[in-house]
Design a protein around this motif. Structure first.
Motif, mmCIF file in Angstrom:
data_model
loop_
_atom_site.group_PDB
_atom_site.id
_atom_site.type_symbol
_atom_site.label_atom_id
_atom_site.label_comp_id
_atom_site.label_asym_id
_atom_site.label_seq_id
_atom_site.Cartn_x
_atom_site.Cartn_y
_atom_site.Cartn_z
ATOM 1 N N LYS A 1 0.811 -1.375 -0.127
ATOM 2 C CA LYS A 1 0.026 0.046 -0.335
ATOM 3 C C LYS A 1 0.784 1.291 -0.123
ATOM 4 C CE LYS A 1 -3.688 -2.828 1.931
ATOM 5 N NZ LYS A 1 -2.545 -3.895 2.394
ATOM 6 N N ARG B 1 6.579 -2.031 12.974
ATOM 7 C CA ARG B 1 7.491 -2.559 14.040
ATOM 8 C C ARG B 1 8.506 -3.424 13.839
ATOM 9 N NH1 ARG B 1 3.681 -5.280 18.402
ATOM 10 N NH2 ARG B 1 3.775 -7.038 17.130
ATOM 11 N N ALA C 1 -4.126 -2.759 9.800
ATOM 12 C CA ALA C 1 -3.727 -3.090 11.268
ATOM 13 C C ALA C 1 -3.280 -4.711 11.223
ATOM 14 C CB ALA C 1 -4.740 -2.984 12.116
ATOM 15 N N SER D 1 9.145 1.348 13.955
ATOM 16 C CA SER D 1 8.586 1.854 15.276
ATOM 17 C C SER D 1 7.276 1.148 15.525
ATOM 18 C CB SER D 1 8.522 3.291 15.221
ATOM 19 O OG SER D 1 7.689 3.816 16.276
#
Ligand SMILES: C[S@@+](CC[C@H](N)C(=O)[O-])C[C@H]1O[C@@H](n2cnc3c(N)ncnc32)[C@H](O)[C@@H]1O
Length: 455
Positions: free
Chosen positions: A275, A291, A335, A317
Protein backbone atom coordinates in the motif's frame (compact mmCIF):
# COMPACT_ATOMS: atom_id res chain seq x y z
CA UNK A 1 9.55 -35.26 -10.59
CA UNK A 2 13.29 -35.00 -11.07
CA UNK A 3 15.59 -32.79 -9.06
CA UNK A 4 18.76 -31.28 -10.40
CA UNK A 5 20.46 -30.88 -7.04
CA UNK A 6 24.03 -32.00 -7.01
CA UNK A 7 24.69 -31.63 -3.31
CA UNK A 8 25.27 -34.61 -1.10
CA UNK A 9 22.69 -35.63 1.40
CA UNK A 10 23.62 -34.96 5.02
CA UNK A 11 23.35 -37.72 7.58
CA UNK A 12 22.19 -37.34 11.18
CA UNK A 13 25.54 -35.94 12.28
CA UNK A 14 25.46 -33.34 9.58
CA UNK A 15 28.09 -35.14 7.50
CA UNK A 16 27.64 -35.67 3.82
CA UNK A 17 26.86 -39.17 2.70
CA UNK A 18 27.11 -40.29 -0.91
CA UNK A 19 23.92 -39.98 -2.89
CA UNK A 20 21.92 -43.16 -3.04
CA UNK A 21 19.96 -44.58 -5.95
CA UNK A 22 16.56 -42.89 -6.14
CA UNK A 23 17.65 -39.74 -4.27
CA UNK A 24 16.59 -37.52 -7.14
CA UNK A 25 12.93 -38.20 -6.54
CA UNK A 26 13.23 -38.81 -2.81
CA UNK A 27 15.18 -35.74 -1.81
CA UNK A 28 12.48 -33.12 -2.48
CA UNK A 29 10.02 -35.29 -0.57
CA UNK A 30 12.43 -35.54 2.34
CA UNK A 31 12.64 -31.76 2.38
CA UNK A 32 8.82 -31.60 2.31
CA UNK A 33 8.68 -34.00 5.27
CA UNK A 34 11.06 -31.85 7.27
CA UNK A 35 9.02 -28.72 6.47
CA UNK A 36 5.72 -30.33 7.41
CA UNK A 37 7.15 -31.64 10.66
CA UNK A 38 8.49 -28.16 11.57
CA UNK A 39 5.13 -26.63 10.74
CA UNK A 40 3.11 -28.87 13.05
CA UNK A 41 5.64 -29.33 15.82
CA UNK A 42 7.35 -25.94 15.99
CA UNK A 43 4.23 -24.03 14.89
CA UNK A 44 6.14 -21.89 12.41
CA UNK A 45 4.41 -20.14 9.53
CA UNK A 46 4.97 -21.82 6.18
CA UNK A 47 6.23 -18.65 4.52
CA UNK A 48 8.94 -18.21 7.12
CA UNK A 49 9.87 -21.89 6.81
CA UNK A 50 10.09 -21.62 3.01
CA UNK A 51 12.28 -18.53 3.38
CA UNK A 52 14.69 -20.05 5.88
CA UNK A 53 14.93 -23.82 5.26
CA UNK A 54 18.42 -24.35 3.86
CA UNK A 55 17.69 -27.58 1.98
CA UNK A 56 14.51 -26.14 0.49
CA UNK A 57 16.35 -23.08 -0.78
CA UNK A 58 18.97 -25.27 -2.45
CA UNK A 59 16.39 -27.12 -4.56
CA UNK A 60 15.86 -26.33 -8.23
CA UNK A 61 12.98 -23.94 -8.86
CA UNK A 62 10.92 -26.80 -10.25
CA UNK A 63 11.42 -28.90 -7.13
CA UNK A 64 10.77 -25.90 -4.90
CA UNK A 65 7.42 -25.46 -6.60
CA UNK A 66 6.64 -29.14 -6.15
CA UNK A 67 7.63 -29.17 -2.47
CA UNK A 68 5.73 -25.96 -1.77
CA UNK A 69 2.64 -27.42 -3.42
CA UNK A 70 2.94 -30.71 -1.53
CA UNK A 71 3.37 -29.09 1.89
CA UNK A 72 0.73 -26.42 1.31
CA UNK A 73 -1.77 -29.04 0.10
CA UNK A 74 -1.02 -31.24 3.11
CA UNK A 75 -1.87 -28.29 5.37
CA UNK A 76 -4.78 -26.86 3.35
CA UNK A 77 -6.49 -30.28 3.18
CA UNK A 78 -5.20 -31.57 6.51
CA UNK A 79 -8.67 -32.37 7.88
CA UNK A 80 -9.71 -34.34 4.82
CA UNK A 81 -6.34 -36.09 4.65
CA UNK A 82 -6.49 -37.11 8.30
CA UNK A 83 -9.98 -38.51 7.69
CA UNK A 84 -8.85 -40.46 4.60
CA UNK A 85 -5.87 -41.79 6.54
CA UNK A 86 -8.10 -43.04 9.37
CA UNK A 87 -10.56 -44.62 6.97
CA UNK A 88 -7.58 -46.56 5.65
CA UNK A 89 -6.70 -48.11 9.04
CA UNK A 90 -7.63 -51.77 9.45
CA UNK A 91 -7.81 -51.16 13.22
CA UNK A 92 -9.65 -47.88 13.96
CA UNK A 93 -7.79 -47.58 17.27
CA UNK A 94 -4.42 -47.84 15.55
CA UNK A 95 -1.80 -45.65 17.26
CA UNK A 96 0.53 -43.60 15.06
CA UNK A 97 4.07 -43.52 16.35
CA UNK A 98 6.48 -41.88 15.89
CA UNK A 99 4.74 -38.69 14.71
CA UNK A 100 6.76 -38.68 11.49
CA UNK A 101 4.61 -41.60 10.32
CA UNK A 102 1.58 -39.32 10.30
CA UNK A 103 3.40 -36.63 8.28
CA UNK A 104 4.59 -39.25 5.80
CA UNK A 105 1.04 -40.48 5.28
CA UNK A 106 -0.29 -36.92 5.02
CA UNK A 107 2.23 -36.13 2.28
CA UNK A 108 1.50 -39.40 0.52
CA UNK A 109 -2.28 -38.85 0.58
CA UNK A 110 -1.85 -35.22 -0.52
CA UNK A 111 -0.08 -36.49 -3.65
CA UNK A 112 -2.47 -39.38 -4.29
CA UNK A 113 -5.79 -37.62 -3.77
CA UNK A 114 -5.15 -33.91 -4.34
CA UNK A 115 -2.19 -33.66 -6.71
CA UNK A 116 -1.36 -34.94 -10.14
CA UNK A 117 1.30 -37.39 -8.99
CA UNK A 118 1.10 -40.97 -10.34
CA UNK A 119 -0.14 -43.31 -7.59
CA UNK A 120 2.80 -45.71 -7.75
CA UNK A 121 5.31 -42.86 -7.44
CA UNK A 122 3.50 -41.40 -4.44
CA UNK A 123 3.23 -44.76 -2.64
CA UNK A 124 6.73 -46.06 -3.42
CA UNK A 125 8.55 -42.85 -2.55
CA UNK A 126 6.63 -42.46 0.72
CA UNK A 127 7.42 -46.01 1.78
CA UNK A 128 11.08 -45.61 0.83
CA UNK A 129 11.22 -42.31 2.68
CA UNK A 130 9.82 -44.01 5.78
CA UNK A 131 12.73 -46.45 5.65
CA UNK A 132 15.25 -43.64 5.24
CA UNK A 133 13.68 -41.47 7.95
CA UNK A 134 13.85 -43.90 10.83
CA UNK A 135 10.30 -45.24 10.46
CA UNK A 136 11.24 -48.57 8.89
CA UNK A 137 8.96 -50.52 11.23
CA UNK A 138 5.92 -48.60 9.96
CA UNK A 139 6.72 -49.40 6.33
CA UNK A 140 4.00 -52.05 5.90
CA UNK A 141 1.40 -49.98 7.71
CA UNK A 142 2.09 -46.88 5.60
CA UNK A 143 2.04 -48.96 2.43
CA UNK A 144 -1.37 -50.46 3.32
CA UNK A 145 -2.94 -47.11 4.21
CA UNK A 146 -1.68 -45.46 1.04
CA UNK A 147 -2.93 -48.32 -1.12
CA UNK A 148 -6.37 -47.89 0.38
CA UNK A 149 -6.12 -44.17 -0.37
CA UNK A 150 -5.27 -45.03 -3.99
CA UNK A 151 -8.29 -47.31 -4.20
CA UNK A 152 -10.87 -45.23 -2.36
CA UNK A 153 -9.46 -41.79 -1.51
CA UNK A 154 -11.16 -39.79 -4.26
CA UNK A 155 -14.47 -41.57 -3.65
CA UNK A 156 -14.24 -40.88 0.10
CA UNK A 157 -13.84 -37.16 -0.58
CA UNK A 158 -17.39 -37.14 -1.99
CA UNK A 159 -18.67 -38.30 1.41
CA UNK A 160 -16.69 -35.74 3.43
CA UNK A 161 -17.94 -32.52 5.03
CA UNK A 162 -15.09 -30.66 3.34
CA UNK A 163 -15.32 -27.10 4.79
CA UNK A 164 -15.84 -28.41 8.31
CA UNK A 165 -12.96 -30.88 8.18
CA UNK A 166 -10.47 -28.33 6.89
CA UNK A 167 -11.36 -25.43 9.19
CA UNK A 168 -10.48 -25.21 12.90
CA UNK A 169 -13.76 -25.49 14.83
CA UNK A 170 -13.18 -22.27 16.85
CA UNK A 171 -12.89 -20.33 13.60
CA UNK A 172 -15.93 -21.86 11.94
CA UNK A 173 -17.97 -21.13 15.03
CA UNK A 174 -16.77 -17.49 15.14
CA UNK A 175 -17.74 -17.04 11.50
CA UNK A 176 -21.07 -18.71 12.30
CA UNK A 177 -21.74 -16.11 15.01
CA UNK A 178 -20.68 -13.25 12.74
CA UNK A 179 -22.38 -14.25 9.48
CA UNK A 180 -24.74 -17.15 10.22
CA UNK A 181 -24.04 -20.84 9.68
CA UNK A 182 -24.65 -21.00 5.92
CA UNK A 183 -22.35 -18.07 5.16
CA UNK A 184 -19.69 -19.46 7.51
CA UNK A 185 -19.64 -22.71 5.55
CA UNK A 186 -19.48 -20.78 2.27
CA UNK A 187 -16.53 -18.75 3.57
CA UNK A 188 -14.76 -21.93 4.70
CA UNK A 189 -15.36 -23.54 1.31
CA UNK A 190 -14.08 -20.50 -0.61
CA UNK A 191 -11.03 -20.33 1.68
CA UNK A 192 -9.94 -23.75 0.39
CA UNK A 193 -9.40 -22.50 -3.14
CA UNK A 194 -5.88 -21.75 -4.25
CA UNK A 195 -5.48 -18.04 -4.82
CA UNK A 196 -4.36 -16.71 -8.18
CA UNK A 197 -1.39 -14.33 -8.49
CA UNK A 198 -2.52 -10.71 -8.48
CA UNK A 199 -0.41 -7.72 -9.48
CA UNK A 200 -0.70 -3.97 -9.16
CA UNK A 201 1.01 -2.15 -12.02
CA UNK A 202 3.14 0.91 -11.17
CA UNK A 203 1.81 2.97 -14.06
CA UNK A 204 -1.89 2.23 -14.71
CA UNK A 205 -1.42 3.33 -18.33
CA UNK A 206 0.80 0.26 -18.84
CA UNK A 207 -1.83 -2.18 -17.55
CA UNK A 208 -2.78 -3.75 -20.89
CA UNK A 209 0.83 -4.11 -21.89
CA UNK A 210 1.78 -5.91 -18.67
CA UNK A 211 -1.36 -8.03 -18.74
CA UNK A 212 -0.21 -9.42 -22.06
CA UNK A 213 3.40 -9.90 -21.01
CA UNK A 214 2.48 -11.64 -17.75
CA UNK A 215 -0.38 -13.74 -19.13
CA UNK A 216 -2.99 -11.97 -17.00
CA UNK A 217 -6.58 -10.87 -17.21
CA UNK A 218 -7.54 -7.43 -15.92
CA UNK A 219 -10.05 -7.42 -13.06
CA UNK A 220 -12.78 -4.76 -12.76
CA UNK A 221 -10.66 -2.73 -10.31
CA UNK A 222 -7.58 -2.73 -12.56
CA UNK A 223 -5.69 -5.53 -10.76
CA UNK A 224 -3.88 -7.97 -13.06
CA UNK A 225 -4.62 -11.64 -12.39
CA UNK A 226 -2.55 -14.62 -13.47
CA UNK A 227 -4.03 -18.06 -12.83
CA UNK A 228 -0.86 -19.99 -13.54
CA UNK A 229 1.58 -20.14 -10.64
CA UNK A 230 5.08 -18.68 -11.07
CA UNK A 231 8.23 -17.78 -9.21
CA UNK A 232 7.83 -14.04 -8.83
CA UNK A 233 11.43 -12.85 -9.34
CA UNK A 234 11.59 -14.85 -12.59
CA UNK A 235 8.71 -12.90 -14.13
CA UNK A 236 9.27 -10.17 -16.66
CA UNK A 237 9.20 -6.68 -15.15
CA UNK A 238 10.01 -7.73 -11.58
CA UNK A 239 13.58 -6.41 -11.50
CA UNK A 240 12.65 -3.14 -13.14
CA UNK A 241 9.83 -2.64 -10.61
CA UNK A 242 7.03 -2.36 -13.15
CA UNK A 243 4.54 -4.09 -10.80
CA UNK A 244 4.24 -5.72 -7.41
CA UNK A 245 2.23 -8.63 -6.05
CA UNK A 246 -0.95 -7.51 -4.31
CA UNK A 247 -4.26 -9.30 -3.97
CA UNK A 248 -7.15 -7.47 -5.60
CA UNK A 249 -8.77 -6.98 -2.16
CA UNK A 250 -5.65 -5.41 -0.69
CA UNK A 251 -5.59 -2.79 -3.42
CA UNK A 252 -8.96 -1.29 -2.40
CA UNK A 253 -7.97 0.62 0.78
CA UNK A 254 -5.63 3.04 -0.99
CA UNK A 255 -8.04 3.42 -3.90
CA UNK A 256 -10.68 4.42 -1.36
CA UNK A 257 -8.44 7.22 -0.03
CA UNK A 258 -9.13 9.20 -3.20
CA UNK A 259 -6.73 11.87 -4.41
CA UNK A 260 -3.51 11.59 -2.40
CA UNK A 261 -1.27 13.78 -4.58
CA UNK A 262 1.03 15.89 -2.36
CA UNK A 263 -0.86 14.78 0.76
CA UNK A 264 0.99 13.72 3.89
CA UNK A 265 0.01 10.14 4.70
CA UNK A 266 1.13 8.03 7.67
CA UNK A 267 1.11 4.35 6.75
CA UNK A 268 1.31 2.96 10.26
CA UNK A 269 1.71 -0.77 9.57
CA UNK A 270 3.42 -0.48 6.25
CA UNK A 271 5.62 -3.50 5.57
CA UNK A 272 6.22 -5.11 3.14
CA UNK A 273 4.88 -2.03 1.41
CA UNK A 274 2.14 -2.92 -1.09
CA UNK A 275 0.00 0.00 0.00
CA UNK A 276 2.98 2.31 0.57
CA UNK A 277 3.89 1.80 -3.09
CA UNK A 278 0.34 2.52 -4.22
CA UNK A 279 0.36 5.77 -2.24
CA UNK A 280 3.83 6.83 -3.37
CA UNK A 281 3.05 5.99 -7.00
CA UNK A 282 0.18 8.48 -6.83
CA UNK A 283 2.39 11.24 -5.48
CA UNK A 284 1.65 11.13 -1.74
CA UNK A 285 4.33 12.00 0.81
CA UNK A 286 4.32 8.75 2.76
CA UNK A 287 5.60 8.11 6.26
CA UNK A 288 5.97 4.33 6.25
CA UNK A 289 6.14 2.91 9.79
CA UNK A 290 6.39 -0.71 10.88
CA UNK A 291 7.43 -2.40 14.07
CA UNK A 292 9.32 -5.19 12.32
CA UNK A 293 12.84 -4.32 11.11
CA UNK A 294 12.96 -7.48 8.99
CA UNK A 295 9.73 -6.68 7.21
CA UNK A 296 10.82 -3.07 6.85
CA UNK A 297 13.91 -4.26 4.99
CA UNK A 298 11.54 -5.84 2.47
CA UNK A 299 9.70 -2.53 2.18
CA UNK A 300 13.01 -0.75 1.56
CA UNK A 301 13.84 -3.25 -1.20
CA UNK A 302 10.38 -2.86 -2.72
CA UNK A 303 10.42 0.93 -2.89
CA UNK A 304 13.96 0.87 -4.29
CA UNK A 305 12.95 -1.68 -6.95
CA UNK A 306 9.98 0.43 -8.02
CA UNK A 307 11.95 3.69 -7.81
CA UNK A 308 9.51 5.24 -5.32
CA UNK A 309 11.96 5.88 -2.47
CA UNK A 310 11.90 9.68 -2.89
CA UNK A 311 8.27 9.78 -1.82
CA UNK A 312 8.71 7.59 1.25
CA UNK A 313 10.18 8.32 4.69
CA UNK A 314 10.60 5.12 6.67
CA UNK A 315 10.71 4.41 10.40
CA UNK A 316 10.96 1.18 12.36
CA UNK A 317 8.70 1.81 15.31
CA UNK A 318 5.60 0.67 17.12
CA UNK A 319 2.89 2.59 15.30
CA UNK A 320 1.09 3.22 18.58
CA UNK A 321 4.14 5.09 19.93
CA UNK A 322 5.55 6.70 16.79
CA UNK A 323 5.84 10.49 16.98
CA UNK A 324 4.49 11.99 13.76
CA UNK A 325 6.75 14.85 12.53
CA UNK A 326 3.69 16.74 11.28
CA UNK A 327 -0.11 16.59 11.48
CA UNK A 328 -1.23 14.25 8.71
CA UNK A 329 -3.73 14.76 5.92
CA UNK A 330 -4.44 11.04 6.05
CA UNK A 331 -3.59 7.93 8.03
CA UNK A 332 -3.70 4.44 6.62
CA UNK A 333 -3.98 1.81 9.33
CA UNK A 334 -3.62 -1.61 7.72
CA UNK A 335 -3.69 -3.16 11.15
CA UNK A 336 -2.10 -6.42 12.26
CA UNK A 337 -4.84 -9.03 12.50
CA UNK A 338 -5.54 -12.75 12.52
CA UNK A 339 -5.35 -12.66 8.68
CA UNK A 340 -8.14 -15.20 8.28
CA UNK A 341 -9.20 -13.53 5.04
CA UNK A 342 -6.00 -14.78 3.41
CA UNK A 343 -6.37 -18.50 4.16
CA UNK A 344 -6.51 -19.22 0.42
CA UNK A 345 -2.90 -18.02 0.22
CA UNK A 346 -1.80 -19.04 3.69
CA UNK A 347 -3.76 -22.10 4.80
CA UNK A 348 -1.40 -22.38 7.76
CA UNK A 349 -2.81 -19.16 9.25
CA UNK A 350 -5.99 -21.00 10.16
CA UNK A 351 -4.18 -23.71 12.10
CA UNK A 352 -1.57 -21.63 13.91
CA UNK A 353 -4.03 -19.07 15.26
CA UNK A 354 -6.27 -19.59 18.27
CA UNK A 355 -9.49 -17.98 19.43
CA UNK A 356 -7.50 -15.97 22.03
CA UNK A 357 -5.47 -14.33 19.25
CA UNK A 358 -8.54 -12.43 18.14
CA UNK A 359 -8.83 -10.61 21.47
CA UNK A 360 -5.07 -9.92 21.55
CA UNK A 361 -5.28 -8.38 18.06
CA UNK A 362 -8.34 -6.32 18.95
CA UNK A 363 -6.37 -4.70 21.77
CA UNK A 364 -3.37 -3.87 19.51
CA UNK A 365 -5.68 -2.50 16.79
CA UNK A 366 -7.50 -0.32 19.32
CA UNK A 367 -4.26 1.27 20.58
CA UNK A 368 -3.08 1.92 17.02
CA UNK A 369 -6.40 3.49 16.07
CA UNK A 370 -6.44 5.80 19.08
CA UNK A 371 -2.91 6.97 18.29
CA UNK A 372 -3.78 7.43 14.60
CA UNK A 373 -6.70 9.66 15.57
CA UNK A 374 -4.35 12.12 17.29
CA UNK A 375 -2.00 12.64 14.37
CA UNK A 376 -4.72 13.66 11.90
CA UNK A 377 -5.56 17.21 10.82
CA UNK A 378 -9.23 18.08 11.10
CA UNK A 379 -10.89 17.16 7.85
CA UNK A 380 -8.31 14.36 7.55
CA UNK A 381 -9.14 10.78 6.65
CA UNK A 382 -8.43 7.70 8.71
CA UNK A 383 -8.57 4.59 6.56
CA UNK A 384 -8.77 1.48 8.73
CA UNK A 385 -8.48 -1.98 7.21
CA UNK A 386 -7.66 -5.59 8.06
CA UNK A 387 -7.52 -8.89 6.21
CA UNK A 388 -9.41 -10.63 9.02
CA UNK A 389 -12.90 -12.02 8.54
CA UNK A 390 -13.84 -11.71 12.21
CA UNK A 391 -16.16 -8.78 12.81
CA UNK A 392 -14.48 -8.06 16.16
CA UNK A 393 -11.44 -6.91 14.17
CA UNK A 394 -13.51 -4.98 11.63
CA UNK A 395 -17.03 -3.68 12.18
CA UNK A 396 -16.80 -4.19 15.96
CA UNK A 397 -13.46 -2.39 16.21
CA UNK A 398 -14.61 0.63 14.21
CA UNK A 399 -17.97 0.90 15.98
CA UNK A 400 -16.13 0.83 19.30
CA UNK A 401 -13.71 3.55 18.06
CA UNK A 402 -16.63 5.76 16.98
CA UNK A 403 -18.30 5.34 20.37
CA UNK A 404 -15.12 6.69 22.01
CA UNK A 405 -14.29 9.42 19.43
CA UNK A 406 -17.24 11.62 18.62
CA UNK A 407 -14.97 13.84 16.51
CA UNK A 408 -15.02 11.18 13.77
CA UNK A 409 -17.70 10.14 11.30
CA UNK A 410 -18.01 7.45 8.67
CA UNK A 411 -17.48 8.46 5.05
CA UNK A 412 -19.61 5.78 3.49
CA UNK A 413 -18.08 3.77 0.65
CA UNK A 414 -20.11 4.11 -2.54
CA UNK A 415 -20.97 1.35 -5.04
CA UNK A 416 -19.18 3.16 -7.89
CA UNK A 417 -15.93 2.96 -5.90
CA UNK A 418 -16.01 -0.86 -5.74
CA UNK A 419 -16.94 -2.24 -9.17
CA UNK A 420 -19.19 -5.31 -9.14
CA UNK A 421 -18.96 -5.44 -5.34
CA UNK A 422 -21.87 -3.31 -4.16
CA UNK A 423 -23.09 -6.30 -2.10
CA UNK A 424 -19.94 -5.87 0.01
CA UNK A 425 -20.99 -2.45 1.33
CA UNK A 426 -22.49 -2.74 4.81
CA UNK A 427 -25.38 -0.68 6.21
CA UNK A 428 -22.81 1.46 8.07
CA UNK A 429 -20.96 2.23 4.80
CA UNK A 430 -17.98 -0.09 5.44
CA UNK A 431 -16.59 -2.54 2.89
CA UNK A 432 -16.73 -6.20 3.93
CA UNK A 433 -15.16 -8.39 1.25
CA UNK A 434 -15.75 -12.14 1.51
CA UNK A 435 -13.62 -14.74 -0.29
CA UNK A 436 -16.50 -15.98 -2.44
CA UNK A 437 -17.20 -12.56 -3.98
CA UNK A 438 -16.02 -12.12 -7.57
CA UNK A 439 -16.33 -15.91 -7.87
CA UNK A 440 -16.51 -15.63 -11.66
CA UNK A 441 -13.01 -14.10 -11.62
CA UNK A 442 -11.62 -16.63 -9.12
CA UNK A 443 -12.53 -14.96 -5.81
CA UNK A 444 -10.51 -12.57 -3.65
CA UNK A 445 -9.09 -12.31 -0.15
CA UNK A 446 -11.41 -11.51 2.73
CA UNK A 447 -10.94 -7.88 3.74
CA UNK A 448 -12.53 -5.11 5.81
CA UNK A 449 -12.26 -1.38 5.10
CA UNK A 450 -13.70 1.62 6.92
CA UNK A 451 -13.19 5.25 5.89
CA UNK A 452 -13.53 7.75 8.70
CA UNK A 453 -13.23 11.52 8.65
CA UNK A 454 -12.04 13.77 11.47
CA UNK A 455 -14.67 16.45 11.74
C1 LIG B 1 -1.22 -6.48 7.38
S1 LIG B 1 0.48 -6.30 7.53
C2 LIG B 1 0.75 -4.82 6.64
C3 LIG B 1 0.78 -5.00 5.15
C4 LIG B 1 1.19 -3.73 4.43
N1 LIG B 1 0.36 -2.60 4.77
C5 LIG B 1 1.16 -3.88 2.92
O1 LIG B 1 0.23 -3.43 2.27
O2 LIG B 1 2.11 -4.47 2.38
C6 LIG B 1 0.59 -5.72 9.18
C7 LIG B 1 1.95 -5.17 9.58
O3 LIG B 1 1.81 -4.61 10.87
C8 LIG B 1 3.06 -4.68 11.52
N2 LIG B 1 2.80 -4.42 12.94
C9 LIG B 1 2.27 -5.22 13.88
N3 LIG B 1 2.11 -4.56 15.04
C10 LIG B 1 2.54 -3.31 14.82
C11 LIG B 1 2.63 -2.14 15.62
N4 LIG B 1 2.23 -2.14 16.90
N5 LIG B 1 3.12 -1.03 15.06
C12 LIG B 1 3.55 -1.01 13.78
N6 LIG B 1 3.50 -2.08 12.98
C13 LIG B 1 2.99 -3.20 13.50
C14 LIG B 1 3.57 -6.04 11.15
O4 LIG B 1 4.97 -6.10 11.28
C15 LIG B 1 3.10 -6.16 9.71
O5 LIG B 1 4.12 -5.80 8.83
Amino acid sequence: MAADHSHRQKNKDGQSSPKQKGDDILWPRKVALSLLQSFWEEEKFLDSLFESHGDFLKLSSRDRNFVRMMVTTAVRRSGQIEDIMRRGFSDPKQKISPSIVRYLMHLGIAQIVFMNVPDHAAVNTTVELAVRSGAKRAKGFINAVLRRAVENGKKWTTEQDIPRLNTPSWLLSMWGKDYGKAYAVEIAQASLAEAALDFTVLDPLDKEDWAEKLGCTILPNGTLRRVENALIPDLQGYNEGAWWVQDASASFPVKLMGDVLNKSVADLCAAPGGKTMQLAAQGAKVYAVDRSATRMKRLDDNIARTGLQDNVITAVSDGALWKAPEQMDMVLLDAPCTATGTIRRNPDAAWLKKADDVQAMVKIQRDLMDHAANMLKSGGVLLYCTCSLQKAEGEGQVNDFLSRHDGFEVQAIQPNEVPELSQAITDEGYLRLLPFYWAAYGGLDGFFVARLMKK
